[in-house]
Design a protein around this motif. Structure first.
Motif, PDB file in Angstrom:
ATOM      1  N   ALA A 350      91.716 -37.072 -16.849  1.00 42.00           N
ATOM      2  CA  ALA A 350      91.326 -37.573 -15.406  1.00 42.00           C
ATOM      3  C   ALA A 350      90.334 -37.128 -14.759  1.00 42.00           C
ATOM      4  CB  ALA A 350      92.850 -37.385 -14.589  1.00 42.00           C
ATOM      5  N   GLU A 351      89.962 -35.642 -15.000  1.00 41.01           N
ATOM      6  CA  GLU A 351      88.805 -34.865 -14.097  1.00 41.01           C
ATOM      7  C   GLU A 351      87.734 -35.567 -14.861  1.00 41.01           C
ATOM      8  OE1 GLU A 351      89.639 -30.915 -15.297  1.00 41.01           O
ATOM      9  OE2 GLU A 351      91.062 -30.540 -13.385  1.00 41.01           O
ATOM     10  N   ALA A 352      87.371 -35.799 -16.396  1.00 35.75           N
ATOM     11  CA  ALA A 352      86.293 -36.475 -16.712  1.00 35.75           C
ATOM     12  C   ALA A 352      86.035 -37.770 -16.309  1.00 35.75           C
ATOM     13  CB  ALA A 352      86.270 -36.282 -18.213  1.00 35.75           C
ATOM     14  N   THR A 353      86.927 -38.476 -16.428  1.00 36.50           N
ATOM     15  CA  THR A 353      87.081 -39.990 -15.634  1.00 36.50           C
ATOM     16  C   THR A 353      86.443 -39.947 -14.092  1.00 36.50           C
ATOM     17  OG1 THR A 353      88.977 -40.428 -17.169  1.00 36.50           O
ATOM     18  CG2 THR A 353      88.345 -41.961 -15.376  1.00 36.50           C
ATOM     19  N   TYR A 354      86.977 -38.957 -13.470  1.00 37.74           N
ATOM     20  CA  TYR A 354      86.552 -38.927 -12.137  1.00 37.74           C
ATOM     21  C   TYR A 354      84.948 -38.608 -11.812  1.00 37.74           C
ATOM     22  CZ  TYR A 354      85.664 -36.991  -7.404  1.00 37.74           C
ATOM     23  OH  TYR A 354      85.278 -36.678  -6.119  1.00 37.74           O
ATOM     24  N   MET A 355      84.527 -37.490 -12.797  1.00 36.69           N
ATOM     25  CA  MET A 355      83.140 -37.337 -12.712  1.00 36.69           C
ATOM     26  C   MET A 355      82.297 -38.487 -13.471  1.00 36.69           C
ATOM     27  SD  MET A 355      83.158 -34.387 -11.379  1.00 36.69           S
ATOM     28  CE  MET A 355      81.174 -33.977 -11.608  1.00 36.69           C
ATOM     29  N   GLN A 356      82.953 -39.230 -14.256  1.00 36.00           N
ATOM     30  CA  GLN A 356      82.153 -40.325 -14.732  1.00 36.00           C
ATOM     31  C   GLN A 356      81.974 -41.533 -13.521  1.00 36.00           C
ATOM     32  OE1 GLN A 356      84.127 -43.239 -17.128  1.00 36.00           O
ATOM     33  NE2 GLN A 356      82.582 -43.088 -18.763  1.00 36.00           N
ATOM     34  N   ALA A 357      83.158 -41.575 -12.811  1.00 35.89           N
ATOM     35  CA  ALA A 357      83.081 -42.374 -11.474  1.00 35.89           C
ATOM     36  C   ALA A 357      82.045 -42.219 -10.496  1.00 35.89           C
ATOM     37  CB  ALA A 357      84.305 -42.707 -10.932  1.00 35.89           C
ATOM     38  N   VAL A 358      82.066 -40.537 -10.270  1.00 34.52           N
ATOM     39  CA  VAL A 358      81.151 -40.201  -9.283  1.00 34.52           C
ATOM     40  C   VAL A 358      79.491 -40.241  -9.563  1.00 34.52           C
ATOM     41  CG1 VAL A 358      80.087 -38.138  -8.162  1.00 34.52           C
ATOM     42  CG2 VAL A 358      82.741 -38.419  -8.449  1.00 34.52           C
ATOM     43  N   HIS A 359      79.230 -40.108 -10.886  1.00 37.70           N
ATOM     44  CA  HIS A 359      77.999 -40.347 -11.352  1.00 37.70           C
ATOM     45  C   HIS A 359      77.618 -41.919 -11.283  1.00 37.70           C
ATOM     46  CE1 HIS A 359      77.202 -36.197 -12.125  1.00 37.70           C
ATOM     47  NE2 HIS A 359      78.190 -36.256 -13.055  1.00 37.70           N
ATOM     48  N   ARG A 360      78.690 -42.467 -11.719  1.00 39.91           N
ATOM     49  CA  ARG A 360      78.460 -44.013 -11.591  1.00 39.91           C
ATOM     50  C   ARG A 360      78.004 -44.630 -10.221  1.00 39.91           C
ATOM     51  NH1 ARG A 360      82.971 -46.641 -15.609  1.00 39.91           N
ATOM     52  NH2 ARG A 360      81.908 -46.170 -17.737  1.00 39.91           N
ATOM     53  N   VAL A 361      78.599 -44.040  -9.111  1.00 43.21           N
ATOM     54  CA  VAL A 361      78.406 -44.194  -8.086  1.00 43.21           C
ATOM     55  C   VAL A 361      76.805 -43.960  -7.737  1.00 43.21           C
ATOM     56  CG1 VAL A 361      78.815 -43.794  -5.398  1.00 43.21           C
ATOM     57  CG2 VAL A 361      80.525 -44.164  -6.975  1.00 43.21           C
ATOM     58  N   ALA A 362      76.429 -42.626  -7.913  1.00 50.95           N
ATOM     59  CA  ALA A 362      74.947 -42.217  -7.600  1.00 50.95           C
ATOM     60  C   ALA A 362      74.031 -43.231  -8.593  1.00 50.95           C
ATOM     61  CB  ALA A 362      74.895 -40.713  -8.147  1.00 50.95           C
ATOM     62  N   ASP A 363      74.190 -43.513  -9.748  1.00 49.63           N
ATOM     63  CA  ASP A 363      73.495 -44.405 -10.463  1.00 49.63           C
ATOM     64  C   ASP A 363      73.378 -45.717  -9.841  1.00 49.63           C
ATOM     65  OD1 ASP A 363      72.075 -44.952 -13.184  1.00 49.63           O
ATOM     66  OD2 ASP A 363      73.600 -46.364 -13.295  1.00 49.63           O
ATOM     67  N   THR A 364      74.308 -46.472  -9.459  1.00 47.19           N
ATOM     68  CA  THR A 364      74.453 -47.562  -8.857  1.00 47.19           C
ATOM     69  C   THR A 364      73.635 -47.480  -7.652  1.00 47.19           C
ATOM     70  OG1 THR A 364      76.623 -48.036  -9.764  1.00 47.19           O
ATOM     71  CG2 THR A 364      75.785 -49.340  -8.054  1.00 47.19           C
TER      72      THR A 364
END
Length: 472
Positions: A350-364
């Motif tokens: 879950a923690e790795a999935t959350y960090m993935q989502a955070v980086h996707r927001v920044a990339d978007t």
């Protein structure tokens, strides 16, 4: 007194059942399935709402609206209106709203209770065990699960609105392509007619000895090329119109709609780029969806921390009957013992999935800002090019043609010079049509980059007519 003690477990059992029914009754489907929110977002960005087709009356109303809109030549706005009403692909994508809402309702309902029954017989004795189990862990985590699914439902609304807005942009671009292709085909018909007249004149002048066979061959090949270009232009007009028809979802007699004879005029001044990146960050649906996904993932991370140690916890009422003995009443608890799996892997995932989502927001966000800047550059460039063609190149070509015609009338220019100038004018007019079309496509891409899912517009290339002239 004894009777009241025997009834106490039954009353507790009844209270648990009533509580479960009350909680389950709170999770219900909405009246519109989330369509109102999607329609509001779409209307804010395109000017027109979306409508779900569910009954025969809906189809009748849509067909009546389409008949009214197609009674006059289409405009970009009417094309968007028809597409949002009638496109079957959009209607299919709206079904995702129902799926997301079903998950939301399911998250707000308890898991069905489990009932167990056992019967043992030994000699003259019969032992009967009965129990009803309720998912207490599911009851305790129901608010958190409902909140997570609620965020996902909101994300599904944004996704549906994004598809509707993308359809509107694609329909506008298909409209401009269709009108430009039709305009080019009509112009090439005039060119072919003029080329045919020139070829006939060249043949007659060659017959009486006023022209050489070389000059006649040049005019003949120009006429042959004009016929080939006309055939290509007619096919492009048909293909562009069919692409527009697919976006509008029309078939049968509804495909007999009419298009205007020419593209809309270019605005005198382009729009400014004030705060265009800030607008994109606030309005871009892909940015908002990425944010919602990160928020939902964060909530899911908190839920994983809660349920990582204990994720199965059942409790319920149980009783036991034995021959010759009074019924025994009590309760039963079922608990998963974390001997081998302490939930650490679930928490880490879950923690790795959350960090993935955070980086996707920044990339978007980074991509969105870049796409907006590129789209505005294309918008300004195509505006300047279209104005340049309409105000500089085409008027100059017309002035040259008038001068050549005057010299021809005064016997200072030959017929060959007159026809050669006509060929140059053809290329300029076709390039002007393409430049005007490219502006409206770039304007649509800019609106999509600010309000929709964006996407970088392709680099600008030389008009096909200019490339053909250079090759010639």
């Amino acid at each position: 007194m004894m009777r009241s003690l025997q009834q106490a477990p039954r009353l507790k059992m009844l209270a648990i059942a009533l509580s479960a029914l009350i909680l389950a009754g709170c999770a219900t489907f909405s009246s519109d399935g989330g369509l109102a929110s999607v329609s509001a977002i779409t209307k804010e960005r395109t000017g027109y709402p979306v409508q779900r087709e569910q009954a025969k009356q809906d189809r009748t109303s849509i067909e009546s609206t389409i008949r009214q809109l197609t009674a006059q030549p289409l405009t970009p706005d009417t094309a968007v209106h028809i597409a949002l009403l009638n496109n079957k692909g959009l209607q299919a994508s709206l079904a995702d709203l129902g799926i997301a809402e079903a998950d939301l309702v399911q998250a707000g309902r308890m898991r069905n209770p489990g009932f167990s029954f056992g019967r043992l017989r030994g000699g003259s004795e019969v032992e009967i065990d009965r129990s009803i189990m309720f998912d207490l862990a599911g009851l305790l985590t129901m608010p958190m699960r409902s909140e997570i699914e609620g965020r996902r439902f909101e994300q599904a609304k944004l996704q549906a609105a994004s598809q509707a807005i993308q359809l509107a942009a694609d329909s506008r671009k298909a409209y401009f392509n269709a009108v430009a292709a039709q305009q080019t085909a009509l112009y090439m018909e005039q060119v072919a007619s003029a080329a045919e007249a020139g070829a006939e004149l060249a043949q007659q002048m060659t017959r009486v000895g006023n022209w050489s066979r070389l000059d006649q061959a040049r005019e003949q090949v120009f006429y042959a090329n004009a016929i080939a270009q006309l055939a290509r232009a007619r096919h492009n007009a048909t293909a562009s119109r069919e692409q527009l028809t697919r976006h509008l979802g029309l078939w049968g007699r509804d495909t007999a709609y009419t298009l205007p004879a020419r593209l809309p005029d270019i605005p005198t001044a382009p729009n400014d780029a004030l705060n265009i990146e800030s607008q994109a960050m606030a309005q871009r649906l892909d940015v908002n969806m990425a944010r919602r996904d990160a928020e939902a993932t964060a909530k899911a991370l908190g839920f994983t921390h809660v349920s990582g140690f204990i994720n199965v916890f059942d409790a319920g009422y149980a009783n036991k009957s034995t021959t010759g003995k009074p019924r025994e009443n009590g309760y039963e608890i079922s608990l998963e013992l974390p001997l081998f799996d302490w939930g650490g892997a679930r928490v880490a995932r879950a923690e790795a999935t959350y960090m993935q989502a955070v980086h996707r927001v920044a990339d978007t966000a980074v991509k969105a800002r870049s796409e907006v800047r590129q789209a505005y550059s294309a918008y300004r460039t195509t505006h300047d090019l279209a104005r340049h063609y309409s105000q500089e190149i085409v008027p100059l070509r017309k002035k040259i043609s008038d001068e050549v015609l005057l010299r021809y009338n005064g016997m200072l220019a030959s017929v060959f010079e007159l026809l050669s100038d006509a060929r140059d004018q053809i290329n300029s007019v076709n390039a002007a049509i393409e430049a005007q079309r490219d502006f409206w496509l770039a304007e649509t891409d800019l609106q999509a980059a600010v309000n929709g899912n964006g996407g970088a517009p392709p680099p600008l290339g030389a008009p096909a007519s200019d490339a053909a002239a250079a090759a010639h």
